[in-house]
Design a protein around this motif. Structure first.
Motif, PDB file in Angstrom:
ATOM      1  N   GLY A  17       0.847  -1.190   0.000  1.00 54.13           N
ATOM      2  CA  GLY A  17       0.000   0.000   0.000  1.00 54.13           C
ATOM      3  C   GLY A  17       0.879   1.235   0.000  1.00 54.13           C
ATOM      4  O   GLY A  17       2.057   1.185  -0.369  1.00 54.13           O
TER       5      GLY A  17
ATOM      6  N   SER B 283       1.662   4.834   2.407  1.00 47.84           N
ATOM      7  CA  SER B 283       1.405   5.665   3.584  1.00 47.84           C
ATOM      8  C   SER B 283       2.348   6.851   3.577  1.00 47.84           C
ATOM      9  O   SER B 283       3.349   6.862   2.848  1.00 47.84           O
ATOM     10  CB  SER B 283       1.594   4.854   4.874  1.00 47.84           C
ATOM     11  OG  SER B 283       2.964   4.675   5.153  1.00 47.84           O
TER      12      SER B 283
ATOM     13  N   GLY C 188      -1.604   3.808  -3.531  1.00 48.11           N
ATOM     14  CA  GLY C 188      -2.608   3.541  -2.512  1.00 48.11           C
ATOM     15  C   GLY C 188      -4.000   3.748  -3.076  1.00 48.11           C
ATOM     16  O   GLY C 188      -4.212   4.558  -3.978  1.00 48.11           O
TER      17      GLY C 188
END
Length: 177
Positions: free
Chosen positions: A54, A56, A122
Motif C-alpha cells: 500500500g 502511507s 494507494g
C-alpha cells in the motif's frame, strides 16, 4: 416607472455577463492550496492489488517526492500518464500514486495496461485522503520535501513544460536544502 422594470432583466444579464467574463480570465490550475508548507496528513492506504504494498505518508520520509492523485475514469490522467512514465524512467524523483474513487481492481488493471510510474500506489476509494488534501479534481500532484511538507501543488496535467519549467527546478532546489 414601468419602463425601468422592463430594463431590469437586461441590466441583471449584463452584470452577470461581466462577472462571468472576468472569471474566464482566471487560471484554474492556480487554485491556492491550503496544504502548502504544511505536512501531509497521516494516512495509510491499502494497495490497489493483492500482493502489492500500500502507500502511507511514512513511505515519503527523508526524500523529495511527487504524490500524484489519479483515477482510471479521468481522461486528463490518461493524457498525463506518458509524462509520468518519462519522469519515472529518468529516475529524477520518485512518484507515488493515489488511486482516487475507482472501482476495486480498476487502478491495477489500468496501470498493468499503461505502465506503472509509481513507487507505490494507494487506494482511496471513498476519497478520504483526497478530501484531506483539498483535491478538486484529477489529476493533481503534490511536491513533498524531505520533512514531509507539501511545497507545491499542481492542479491539472503535468506536461513537458510544467515538468521542465516548474517541477524540476523546484525539485533541484529542495534537494539542496
Amino acid at each position: 416607472m414601468n419602463r425601468v422594470f422592463l430594463f431590469l432583466p437586461l441590466a441583471v444579464f449584463v452584470v452577470m455577463g461581466v462577472y462571468f467574463a472576468l472569471g474566464l480570465r482566471e487560471d484554474p490550475s492556480s487554485i491556492p492550496s491550503r496544504m502548502i508548507d504544511r505536512p501531509l496528513p497521516a494516512f495509510d492506504l491499502a494497495a490497489i492489488a493483492e500482493g502489492e504494498p500500500g502507500f502511507s505518508n511514512a513511505d515519503l520520509d527523508g526524500q523529495v517526492a511527487l504524490v500524484n492523485v489519479f483515477g482510471t475514469w479521468c481522461p486528463p490522467c490518461e493524457i498525463e500518464h506518458p509524462m509520468l512514465m518519462q519522469i519515472s524512467r529518468s529516475g529524477r524523483v520518485p512518484i507515488y500514486g493515489v488511486d482516487w474513487r475507482d472501482e476495486p481492481g480498476a487502478g491495477a488493471a489500468w496501470l498493468a495496461r499503461n505502465g506503472n510510474p509509481y513507487q507505490r500506489v494507494g487506494d482511496d476509494p471513498d476519497g478520504d485522503l483526497a478530501f484531506e488534501l483539498g483535491i478538486t479534481g484529477a489529476p493533481e500532484t503534490f511536491l513533498i520535501d524531505r520533512q514531509g511538507q507539501v511545497r507545491f501543488h499542481h492542479v491539472g496535467i503535468i506536461d513537458e513544460t510544467v515538468w521542465r519549467d516548474t517541477l524540476l527546478p523546484m525539485i533541484e532546489a529542495l534537494e539542496t536544502e
